[in-house]
Design a protein around this motif. Structure first.
Motif, PDB file in Angstrom:
ATOM      1  N   CYS A  82      -8.974 -52.311   8.542  1.00  0.00           N
ATOM      2  CA  CYS A  82     -10.335 -51.884   8.179  1.00  0.00           C
ATOM      3  C   CYS A  82     -10.845 -52.584   6.930  1.00  0.00           C
ATOM      4  CB  CYS A  82     -10.388 -50.374   8.012  1.00  0.00           C
ATOM      5  SG  CYS A  82      -9.286 -49.790   6.724  1.00  0.00           S
ATOM      6  N   GLU A 118      -5.673 -50.526   3.602  1.00  0.00           N
ATOM      7  CA  GLU A 118      -7.144 -50.520   3.560  1.00  0.00           C
ATOM      8  C   GLU A 118      -7.702 -51.886   3.158  1.00  0.00           C
ATOM      9  OE1 GLU A 118      -9.378 -47.662   3.854  1.00  0.00           O
ATOM     10  OE2 GLU A 118      -7.624 -46.838   4.859  1.00  0.00           O
ATOM     11  N   LYS A 151     -12.182 -47.463  10.785  1.00  0.00           N
ATOM     12  CA  LYS A 151     -13.168 -47.413   9.704  1.00  0.00           C
ATOM     13  C   LYS A 151     -14.063 -48.636   9.790  1.00  0.00           C
ATOM     14  CE  LYS A 151     -10.429 -44.794   6.450  1.00  0.00           C
ATOM     15  NZ  LYS A 151      -9.660 -44.817   5.218  1.00  0.00           N
ATOM     16  N   HIS A 211     -15.119 -43.529   8.018  1.00  0.00           N
ATOM     17  CA  HIS A 211     -14.050 -43.293   8.989  1.00  0.00           C
ATOM     18  C   HIS A 211     -14.647 -42.566  10.192  1.00  0.00           C
ATOM     19  CE1 HIS A 211     -10.008 -42.138  10.481  1.00  0.00           C
ATOM     20  NE2 HIS A 211     -10.704 -41.115  10.970  1.00  0.00           N
TER      21      HIS A 211
END
Ligand code: BGC
Length: 765
Positions: free
Chosen positions: A490, A315, A583, A611
């Protein structure tokens, strides 16, 4: 159980003084006869660094600590822009701390990234205070939900390592409030950390460890902090002055030296015992809070935390550039090049150094995918010069493959707690490797391991760049997941990447001269500077690519006009317009067009990560309030909303605004200026009572004097009057006498001033 008041009443002066310093490197002092236990504090912030009891303790991450999960460092975490994720990491840290009987985890660090050179930037979140403070809040809430305290650090203005224990950060008040303190403020108010760690440096004079304005006036009184202030390790200059200023706990121990100093100060009358009692009362409450929430029987599943570390790393990484080389496809022959692939740099040096219980290297992880992977070392991390044999071997690998993936970055010696960088370059042997591979392989991907921005004069020679930051112990698996498109990247940058060091906001004022560093760039930090000066960055704040695409539609504001104390709801519809799930980090910026004070072209005021499956849409809602439109007014020492037009923009990065709407804000009532002969006519505009008085005094003369037409009973709205209006705006009242050639005389001026003074409310509001 004895109450805090009873314990305090039974303590001797020596016991009270002794409680204000640690017992050793990591523990507070116990008082056995009164059942006051010792509690332990450990680093922080992206993994637990608990050192075994005994002499093997250090604040530089040199000596051993117990195995723990090493998450990506704050620079990476911030690029996730995901508060829920930060809370999950906090919870995991809280559990690990509980299981090791640690009561406080020293972190997070929320200092602003003023210069990309700061050696500790890898440990800090962002150049933007809203992003920084919200992420810090989320982290603290996670840790503290487990009955473990956080220690928000380093309060304040610890923005460089150069002379960090003596330098005086000179910052004007508005900049301090809007940028450097704002980065702590929301976290203190919302997440209520058990402790705040004061910084090593001085700020506008005093050491932060004895800065009563900072530690008491602002932190405690204005922001309502109800925990304890702990010194950074060895940050104390004058212990008694520190106590008076609001520093409750000195760490680590300094033997009995400080105890004696405090006792002597009380006995000589130099320090009131009331001040000591107040600090001790807070310390007892803090110890009780920690002790009653001890849960040493907490079970920790380190494998589960490893999976969390992998998820978090995915992430956090930012795809900076992609000409289509990524994701890699399964049938490609991949040359994996660079020693970082087998010896990844996944955390920073210094006090936050974690002993990871397991490390997954990129090479292992890429091999485990089953794809056709060939490895060449390419260069040695520990030296800067090129090893010709390694280079040639790497080139041969690159030539035989369909794609070359270069694992590059900053060696640990390039950036660490304790010193700052002096340039933005990656080592020469890595730059030579890019050149050599580029000559034989057009399809080249760079994966970077670094704690802060690097210059990329080589960018056009590569097809894709994945910024992995310092990705924690599961870095390898996360990189493999992203390269092969298991998930779409993302993350987005929480800091600006400049082309050159010379382009950065404080280039001429960093790291200062001797023990003084002037924050002369003021509020223009990070993107605020690049925007205001129209300097093109290498990659802007908020930038990050994905394997899918997003469109923005239907920006709505709940009102077109609001007052200073209203809230404004903003909605926007975001659609995943690509072929795969992904995302998006949606950013909301506010621009102030009122010209009340100099401002940056825009400021981040909200963000949301969402998302979306391919084709899916979501409507996101943001609520803006007073503070989002305010500047810090140094005259009133308070936040102030100006009147005029603003705009609200939603976008995918600070340089990619997709939708904008205008808004009119009726701000706070204008304030009366100080009144004397030199008060400017324009500074009285907007103040009704003052305008009436001016009108009464000047209207009779308006017919004869073109300069005064604006005060006539029936002012014309001819636009040729604009020039006159402008001239009046900057006219000191005394000049009315000269410009009316005495028709408005000194006696009338005197009477005008008297009437204005009589109408002026005592607080100027
Ligand atoms: C660092 C702190 C750290 C402390 C304890 C200091 O040198 O500045 O961030 O928490 O040491 O290790």
């Amino acid at each position: 159980m004895r109450s805090i008041a009873d314990t305090l009443a039974e303590m001797t002066l020596e016991e009270k003084a002794a409680l204000c310093s640690g017992q050793d490197f990591w523990n507070t002092r116990p008082i056995e006869r009164l059942d006051v236990p010792a509690i332990m504090l450990s680093d922080g912030p992206h993994g637990l660094r608990k050192q075994p009891d005994g002499p093997g303790a250090d604040h530089a991450g040199l000596l051993a600590s117990l195995p723990a999960t090493c998450f990506p460092t704050a620079a990476g975490l911030a690029s996730s822009w995901d508060t829920a994720l930060l809370t999950r990491i906090g919870e995991a840290l809280g559990d690990e701390a509980q299981s090791e009987n640690v009561s406080v985890v020293l972190g997070p660090g929320t200092n602003i990234k003023r210069s990309p050179l700061c050696g500790r930037n890898f440990e800090y979140f962002s150049e933007d205070p809203v992003l920084s403070s919200r992420l810090a809040s989320a982290h603290i809430q996670g840790v503290q939900s487990k009955g473990v305290g956080a220690s928000l650090k380093h309060f304040a203005a610890n923005n460089q390592e150069h002379r960090r224990m003596s330098v005086d950060a000179r910052i004007d008040e508005r900049t301090l409030r809007e940028i450097y303190l704002a980065s702590f403020e929301e976290a203190v108010k919302v997440a209520k950390p058990w402790t705040v760690m004061c910084a090593y440096n001085r700020m506008n004079g005093p050491y932060c460890s004895e800065h009563s304005r900072l530690l008491t006036q602002i932190l405690r009184k204005e922001w309502g902090f109800d925990g304890i202030v702990v010194s950074d390790w060895a940050a104390v200059n004058d212990r008694v002055a520190g106590l008076e200023a609001g520093l409750e706990l000195e760490m680590p121990t300094s033997g009995d030296t400080r105890t004696r100093q405090i006792v002597n100060a009380v006995e000589s009358g130099a320090l009131s015992e009331g001040v000591l009692d107040q600090a001790v009362e807070r310390l007892l409450a803090f110890i009780e809070r920690a002790h009653t929430q001890d849960r040493t029987d907490t079970d920790v599943d380190l494998d589960e935390h490893h999976q969390l570390a992998r998820h978090v790393a995915r992430e956090s990484m930012v795809l900076l550039k992609n000409d289509g080389a990524l994701p890699l496809s399964t049938n490609q022959r991949v040359a994996v090049i660079g020693e970082f692939a087998e010896r990844p740099r996944f955390q920073g040096g210094g006090s936050s150094h974690v002993n990871p219980y397991r490390v997954e290297t990129p090479l292992e992880a890429l091999n485990a995918t089953g794809h056709k992977v060939q490895y060449a070392k390419g260069f040695e991390i520990d030296r800067d010069d090129t090893d010709q044999a390694l280079l040639e071997d790497a080139v041969a690998h690159a030539q035989r493959a369909d794609v070359a993936v270069l694992f590059l970055g900053l060696p640990e010696r390039y950036e660490s707690e304790g010193y700052d960088r002096t340039h933005l370059d990656i080592p020469a042997n890595q730059r030579a490797l890019i050149d050599a591979v580029h000559a034989v392989q057009p399809n080249t991907v760079v994966v970077l391991a670094n704690g802060s921005p690097v210059a990329m004069p080589w960018l056009s020679k590569v097809s894709a760049v994945l910024e992995a930051y310092l990705g924690g112990q599961a870095v390898g698996a996360a990189v493999a997941d992203l390269l092969f498109g298991e998930v779409s990247p993302c993350g987005k940058l929480a800091e600006t990447f400049p082309h050159r060091l010379e382009d950065t906001p404080c280039y001429l004022h960093f790291p200062g001269t001797g023990d003084v560093v002037e924050y002369a760039e003021g509020i223009f930090v990070g993107y605020r500077f690049f925007d205001a000066k129209n300097v093109a960055p290498l990659f802007p704040f908020g930038h990050g690519l994905s394997y899918t695409t997003f469109t923005y539609q239907d920006l709505t504001l709940s009102e077109a006009r609001i007052s200073a104390d209203d809230t404004l709801d903003v909605t926007v519809r975001v659609t995943n317009s690509g072929q795969r799930a992904g995302k998006e980090i949606v950013q909301l910026y506010v621009s102030d067009h009122t010209h009340a004070v100099p401002v940056a072209p825009k400021a981040l005021r909200g963000f949301e990560k969402v998302h979306l499956e391919a084709g899916e849409s979501a409507t996101l809602r943001f609520t803006l309030a007073r503070r989002d439109f305010a500047y810090f007014d140094v005259d009133t020492n308070d936040w102030r909303v100006p009147t005029g037009s603003f705009s609200i923009s939603l976008g995918a990065s600070s340089a990619d605004l997709r939708l904008t709407q205008e808004l009119y804000v009726s701000g706070d009532a204008p304030r009366w200026p100080a009144l004397d002969r030199n008060t400017l006519v324009g500074d009285l505009s907007g103040i009704e009572a003052a305008q009436r008085i001016l009108h009464d005094a000047l209207a009779p003369l308006a017919a004869q004097n073109p300069l005064l037409t604006g005060f006539a009973d029936d002012p014309s709205d001819d636009h040729s009057d604009d020039m006159i209006e402008a001239m009046m705006r900057y006219l000191p009242l005394r000049a009315l006498v000269s410009f009316t050639q005495g028709a408005f005389d000194e006696a009338q001026l005197e009477r005008l001033l008297q009437r204005l003074e009589q109408s002026r409310p005592s607080d100027g509001a």
